[in-house]
Design a protein around this motif. Structure first.
Motif, PDB file in Angstrom:
ATOM      1  N   PRO A  92     -22.622  12.827 -10.462  1.00 42.20           N
ATOM      2  CA  PRO A  92     -22.415  12.499 -11.878  1.00 42.20           C
ATOM      3  C   PRO A  92     -22.897  11.102 -12.256  1.00 42.20           C
ATOM      4  N   ALA A  93     -23.077  10.232 -11.276  1.00 45.10           N
ATOM      5  CA  ALA A  93     -23.582   8.888 -11.555  1.00 45.10           C
ATOM      6  C   ALA A  93     -25.102   8.865 -11.674  1.00 45.10           C
ATOM      7  N   ARG A  94     -25.739  10.019 -11.425  1.00 45.34           N
ATOM      8  CA  ARG A  94     -27.194  10.089 -11.534  1.00 45.34           C
ATOM      9  C   ARG A  94     -27.593  11.300 -12.377  1.00 45.34           C
ATOM     10  N   THR A  95     -27.045  11.361 -13.568  1.00 46.30           N
ATOM     11  CA  THR A  95     -27.433  12.388 -14.529  1.00 46.30           C
ATOM     12  C   THR A  95     -28.416  11.788 -15.517  1.00 46.30           C
ATOM     13  N   LEU A 112     -25.547   7.190 -26.281  1.00 50.49           N
ATOM     14  CA  LEU A 112     -24.930   6.057 -26.964  1.00 50.49           C
ATOM     15  C   LEU A 112     -23.462   6.279 -27.287  1.00 50.49           C
ATOM     16  N   THR A 113     -23.026   7.514 -27.379  1.00 51.80           N
ATOM     17  CA  THR A 113     -21.611   7.773 -27.683  1.00 51.80           C
ATOM     18  C   THR A 113     -20.789   8.085 -26.437  1.00 51.80           C
ATOM     19  N   ALA A 114     -21.450   8.427 -25.334  1.00 54.66           N
ATOM     20  CA  ALA A 114     -20.748   8.697 -24.072  1.00 54.66           C
ATOM     21  C   ALA A 114     -21.570   8.132 -22.917  1.00 54.66           C
ATOM     22  N   PRO A 115     -21.807   6.821 -22.896  1.00 54.79           N
ATOM     23  CA  PRO A 115     -22.742   6.242 -21.930  1.00 54.79           C
ATOM     24  C   PRO A 115     -22.319   6.415 -20.478  1.00 54.79           C
ATOM     25  N   GLY A 116     -21.035   6.586 -20.227  1.00 56.37           N
ATOM     26  CA  GLY A 116     -20.585   6.769 -18.853  1.00 56.37           C
ATOM     27  C   GLY A 116     -21.045   8.061 -18.216  1.00 56.37           C
ATOM     28  N   LEU A 117     -21.558   8.982 -19.018  1.00 56.93           N
ATOM     29  CA  LEU A 117     -22.006  10.277 -18.493  1.00 56.93           C
ATOM     30  C   LEU A 117     -23.470  10.287 -18.110  1.00 56.93           C
ATOM     31  N   VAL A 118     -24.217   9.263 -18.474  1.00 54.61           N
ATOM     32  CA  VAL A 118     -25.675   9.328 -18.382  1.00 54.61           C
ATOM     33  C   VAL A 118     -26.212   8.084 -17.678  1.00 54.61           C
ATOM     34  N   ARG A 119     -27.057   8.305 -16.654  1.00 56.97           N
ATOM     35  CA  ARG A 119     -27.711   7.197 -15.963  1.00 56.97           C
ATOM     36  C   ARG A 119     -28.975   6.755 -16.684  1.00 56.97           C
ATOM     37  N   GLY A 120     -29.698   7.720 -17.269  1.00 54.48           N
ATOM     38  CA  GLY A 120     -30.933   7.371 -17.943  1.00 54.48           C
ATOM     39  C   GLY A 120     -31.355   8.462 -18.903  1.00 54.48           C
ATOM     40  N   ILE A 121     -32.191   8.081 -19.874  1.00 51.40           N
ATOM     41  CA  ILE A 121     -32.670   9.031 -20.879  1.00 51.40           C
ATOM     42  C   ILE A 121     -34.175   8.882 -21.043  1.00 51.40           C
ATOM     43  N   VAL A 122     -34.859  10.018 -21.190  1.00 51.34           N
ATOM     44  CA  VAL A 122     -36.249  10.059 -21.584  1.00 51.34           C
ATOM     45  C   VAL A 122     -36.295  10.696 -22.961  1.00 51.34           C
ATOM     46  N   LEU A 145     -27.330   2.033 -18.240  1.00 50.40           N
ATOM     47  CA  LEU A 145     -28.242   2.981 -18.877  1.00 50.40           C
ATOM     48  C   LEU A 145     -29.666   2.433 -18.911  1.00 50.40           C
ATOM     49  N   ASP A 146     -30.621   3.270 -18.487  1.00 48.19           N
ATOM     50  CA  ASP A 146     -32.046   2.982 -18.640  1.00 48.19           C
ATOM     51  C   ASP A 146     -32.639   3.985 -19.612  1.00 48.19           C
ATOM     52  N   ALA A 147     -33.742   3.615 -20.256  1.00 53.16           N
ATOM     53  CA  ALA A 147     -34.357   4.522 -21.231  1.00 53.16           C
ATOM     54  C   ALA A 147     -35.868   4.400 -21.197  1.00 53.16           C
ATOM     55  N   LEU A 148     -36.525   5.548 -21.316  1.00 52.49           N
ATOM     56  CA  LEU A 148     -37.962   5.641 -21.537  1.00 52.49           C
ATOM     57  C   LEU A 148     -38.164   6.341 -22.868  1.00 52.49           C
ATOM     58  N   VAL A 149     -38.871   5.689 -23.788  1.00 50.66           N
ATOM     59  CA  VAL A 149     -39.135   6.247 -25.114  1.00 50.66           C
ATOM     60  C   VAL A 149     -40.637   6.449 -25.258  1.00 50.66           C
ATOM     61  N   LEU A 150     -41.032   7.693 -25.572  1.00 53.43           N
ATOM     62  CA  LEU A 150     -42.432   8.065 -25.709  1.00 53.43           C
ATOM     63  C   LEU A 150     -42.666   8.638 -27.098  1.00 53.43           C
TER      64      LEU A 150
END
Length: 206
Positions: A92-95, A112-122, A145-150
């Motif tokens: 769960p720490a690497r979702t 952004l509303t439940a950041p503890g559930l997500v390690r990163g977003i594309v 949290l890390d993010a890649l925006v394309l």
């Protein structure tokens, strides 16, 4: 609300593997073999075919989204993520969430509303939901949290200025943990953007 999904175990199995959740997803064969992958189907039927995370009225200018449905989808995803980890034994720490278009919009809202559930977003070809900026937590709550925006500079469905709005929202919160890239492309996934996704994910899997 039930969100249907298809699960693919990692091609290179490990105990408690990382989980990539695809929203409006891309074929799993192009992804890192260490990842378990859950490909979700949005809950609302769309006209004339397929499914959506929320309805859009294309008769208006600009098109009008049903943001009550978007909130229902966001809440359903927040409930689903820990359930997926429990059901499939993923870490769960690497979702990670990978969303395209509406999927990117919902991925950002969940992170952004439940950041503890997500390690990163594309976030590929997305935008910020109306009202989301007012729900953003302090930067300290997003420290993991890390993010890649394309985004495509020729996108005629969700203009590139919407991607830049995501960049401007996340930049002060994530700093160097945000990567933003524009491509000479329209509203679609390309070989170049897939290469960005593969590289970014691989760097976070160690």
């Amino acid at each position: 609300m039930n969100v249907a999904h298809v699960f693919r175990p990692p091609r290179a199995p490990t105990p408690r593997p990382p989980l990539l959740v695809l929203l409006h997803g891309i074929g799993a064969d192009e992804l890192d073999p260490r990842l378990a992958v859950a490909s979700l189907r949005a809950p609302y039927e769309a006209e004339p075919m397929g499914h959506a995370w929320y309805a859009v009225d294309w008769r208006t200018t600009p098109p009008t989204g049903d943001f009550e449905q978007a909130e229902e989808s966001r809440a359903a995803l927040v409930a689903l993520l820990p359930a997926l980890a429990r059901e499939h034994g993923t870490d769960p720490a690497r979702t990670f969430l990978l969303g395209f278009s509406q999927g990117a919009i919902l991925s950002l809202a969940v992170a952004l509303t439940a950041p503890g559930l997500v390690r990163g977003i594309v976030l590929h070809s997305g935008r910020v939901l109306p009202g989301l900026a007012a729900r953003v937590p302090p930067a300290a709550a997003l420290a993991g949290l890390d993010a890649l925006v394309l985004h495509g500079t020729q996108d005629d469905v969700i203009p590139v200025r919407r991607g830049r709005e995501i960049r401007d929202l996340l930049g002060p919160l994530l700093g160097a943990r945000l990567e933003y890239r524009e491509h000479d492309a329209g509203h679609g996934v390309t070989a170049a953007t897939l290469a960005d996704v593969r590289r970014w994910l691989a760097a976070r899997l160690g």
